[in-house]
Write a protein that holds these residues in place. Structure first.
Motif, PDB file in Angstrom:
ATOM      1  N   ALA A  29      -6.238 -69.076 -51.806  1.00  0.00           N
ATOM      2  CA  ALA A  29      -5.089 -69.405 -50.961  1.00  0.00           C
ATOM      3  C   ALA A  29      -3.801 -68.809 -51.535  1.00  0.00           C
ATOM      4  CB  ALA A  29      -4.960 -70.921 -50.825  1.00  0.00           C
ATOM      5  N   SER A  30      -3.670 -68.814 -52.860  1.00  0.00           N
ATOM      6  CA  SER A  30      -2.473 -68.264 -53.493  1.00  0.00           C
ATOM      7  C   SER A  30      -2.346 -66.776 -53.234  1.00  0.00           C
ATOM      8  CB  SER A  30      -2.506 -68.532 -55.002  1.00  0.00           C
ATOM      9  OG  SER A  30      -2.537 -69.924 -55.271  1.00  0.00           O
ATOM     10  N   LEU A  31      -3.460 -66.051 -53.330  1.00  0.00           N
ATOM     11  CA  LEU A  31      -3.435 -64.610 -53.064  1.00  0.00           C
ATOM     12  C   LEU A  31      -3.051 -64.332 -51.613  1.00  0.00           C
ATOM     13  CD1 LEU A  31      -6.605 -63.416 -55.034  1.00  0.00           C
ATOM     14  CD2 LEU A  31      -4.207 -62.920 -55.577  1.00  0.00           C
ATOM     15  N   LEU A  32      -3.658 -65.073 -50.688  1.00  0.00           N
ATOM     16  CA  LEU A  32      -3.364 -64.894 -49.273  1.00  0.00           C
ATOM     17  C   LEU A  32      -1.897 -65.177 -48.972  1.00  0.00           C
ATOM     18  CD1 LEU A  32      -4.328 -64.409 -46.358  1.00  0.00           C
ATOM     19  CD2 LEU A  32      -4.900 -66.844 -46.236  1.00  0.00           C
ATOM     20  N   CYS A  33      -1.396 -66.285 -49.494  1.00  0.00           N
ATOM     21  CA  CYS A  33      -0.005 -66.660 -49.239  1.00  0.00           C
ATOM     22  C   CYS A  33       0.967 -65.679 -49.890  1.00  0.00           C
ATOM     23  CB  CYS A  33       0.253 -68.074 -49.756  1.00  0.00           C
ATOM     24  SG  CYS A  33      -0.606 -69.373 -48.837  1.00  0.00           S
TER      25      CYS A  33
ATOM     26  N   LEU B 135       5.482 -72.443 -47.872  1.00  0.00           N
ATOM     27  CA  LEU B 135       5.261 -73.895 -47.929  1.00  0.00           C
ATOM     28  C   LEU B 135       3.788 -74.217 -48.144  1.00  0.00           C
ATOM     29  CD1 LEU B 135       7.651 -75.024 -45.041  1.00  0.00           C
ATOM     30  CD2 LEU B 135       7.955 -75.423 -47.489  1.00  0.00           C
ATOM     31  N   ALA B 136       2.901 -73.411 -47.538  1.00  0.00           N
ATOM     32  CA  ALA B 136       1.468 -73.622 -47.739  1.00  0.00           C
ATOM     33  C   ALA B 136       1.087 -73.386 -49.198  1.00  0.00           C
ATOM     34  CB  ALA B 136       0.671 -72.691 -46.829  1.00  0.00           C
ATOM     35  N   PHE B 137       1.635 -72.329 -49.796  1.00  0.00           N
ATOM     36  CA  PHE B 137       1.379 -72.010 -51.205  1.00  0.00           C
ATOM     37  C   PHE B 137       1.780 -73.201 -52.081  1.00  0.00           C
ATOM     38  CE2 PHE B 137       1.715 -68.153 -54.290  1.00  0.00           C
ATOM     39  CZ  PHE B 137       1.052 -68.873 -55.272  1.00  0.00           C
ATOM     40  N   VAL B 138       3.001 -73.668 -51.880  1.00  0.00           N
ATOM     41  CA  VAL B 138       3.514 -74.775 -52.699  1.00  0.00           C
ATOM     42  C   VAL B 138       2.694 -76.043 -52.465  1.00  0.00           C
ATOM     43  CG1 VAL B 138       5.507 -76.237 -53.144  1.00  0.00           C
ATOM     44  CG2 VAL B 138       5.831 -73.809 -52.714  1.00  0.00           C
ATOM     45  N   SER B 139       2.379 -76.333 -51.213  1.00  0.00           N
ATOM     46  CA  SER B 139       1.646 -77.554 -50.878  1.00  0.00           C
ATOM     47  C   SER B 139       0.256 -77.551 -51.493  1.00  0.00           C
ATOM     48  CB  SER B 139       1.539 -77.712 -49.359  1.00  0.00           C
ATOM     49  OG  SER B 139       2.821 -77.804 -48.778  1.00  0.00           O
TER      50      SER B 139
ATOM     51  N   ALA C  52      -3.441 -79.787 -55.200  1.00  0.00           N
ATOM     52  CA  ALA C  52      -4.520 -79.558 -56.158  1.00  0.00           C
ATOM     53  C   ALA C  52      -4.127 -80.050 -57.550  1.00  0.00           C
ATOM     54  CB  ALA C  52      -4.870 -78.069 -56.196  1.00  0.00           C
ATOM     55  N   ASN C  53      -2.864 -79.860 -57.889  1.00  0.00           N
ATOM     56  CA  ASN C  53      -2.403 -80.303 -59.205  1.00  0.00           C
ATOM     57  C   ASN C  53      -2.398 -81.824 -59.316  1.00  0.00           C
ATOM     58  OD1 ASN C  53      -1.450 -79.279 -61.771  1.00  0.00           O
ATOM     59  ND2 ASN C  53       0.492 -80.259 -61.299  1.00  0.00           N
ATOM     60  N   GLN C  54      -2.130 -82.525 -58.212  1.00  0.00           N
ATOM     61  CA  GLN C  54      -2.166 -83.983 -58.254  1.00  0.00           C
ATOM     62  C   GLN C  54      -3.599 -84.490 -58.455  1.00  0.00           C
ATOM     63  OE1 GLN C  54       0.842 -85.368 -58.612  1.00  0.00           O
ATOM     64  NE2 GLN C  54       1.379 -83.208 -58.359  1.00  0.00           N
TER      65      GLN C  54
END
Length: 231
Positions: A48-52, A76-80, A85-87
């Protein structure tokens, strides 16, 4: 900035690289988390990070000099995705710290990574949220800009001594960029309270509260685990 360059902007538009580099660093830190914390979710985050990131670069090749709903949606999708995932990793780490599971050094390093990702991610949240976002902050006249969520020192230095006043918002039309929000996010995560930047809106206070509580819990458990290991 010349009069014809970036027409319609009050000040030079913000560069894309600071936030993109920091978010990429956050994704890398997540990818390097211990397997029992990140698990298979790491592959979703990386993909997802690469795509965003690609979408963000296409939408704003150099600077945030125009509105792009698609670009902002992917940001916003990247950050979300990164923060959610971090939570999950945060909850698993808290469980490990409470139960005394896992290798001490690996668990403590994982806790540091989760803390750093939170700082990067919440910095991006504040950056996207305040005063309508990075494009509006540099473009819109101040009297038509969306209400501020945060008050920075430069916003109230207009009547300070001359050497301080020269950096104020009133004098230079100063506007915060991602690094300013990243610093603010780090100080909130370390002090568990506002330092030099004040929250003004309810949503800003709620985000800061969640970040501060998670940081406090993580630090308290890390200290307890460290004492246990050293003891």
């Amino acid at each position: 900035m010349t009069s014809s360059e970036y027409a319609g902007f009050r000040t030079r538009p913000e560069h894309r690289w600071p936030v993109l580099i920091c978010l990429a660093l956050g994704a890398l830190l997540y990818a390097l988390l211990p397997s029992d914390v990140a698990g298979e979710l790491r592959y979703i985050v990386i993909g997802a990070s690469l795509l965003c990131s690609i979408a963000m670069v296409i939408a704003h090749p150099t600077r945030y000099d125009h509105d792009s709903r698609i670009g902002r949606a992917f940001a916003l999708a990247f950050v979300s995705i990164l923060l959610v995932a971090n939570q999950v990793a945060f909850v698993l780490l808290v469980r490990q710290l409470l139960d005394g599971q896992g290798s001490g050094a690996v668990t403590l390093l994982g806790a540091a990574q989760v803390w750093a990702i939170n700082v990067i991610g919440y910095g991006a949240v504040y950056w996207e949220m305040d005063r309508g976002g990075p494009v509006a902050r540099r473009r819109d006249p101040r009297d038509t800009m969306q209400p501020a969520d945060f008050q920075f020192p430069q916003d109230s230095d207009g009547d300070a001594v001359s050497e301080v006043k020269r950096r104020s918002s009133n004098t230079t039309d100063w506007t915060p960029g991602y690094i300013d929000y990243l610093y603010f996010s780090a100080s909130n995560a370390m002090a568990f309270s506002p330092t030099d930047v004040m929250p003004l809106s309810v949503r800003a206070k709620l985000f800061m509260m969640v970040q501060a509580i998670s940081g406090f819990l993580l630090l308290a458990l890390v200290i307890a685990r460290s004492v246990n290991i050293l003891g």
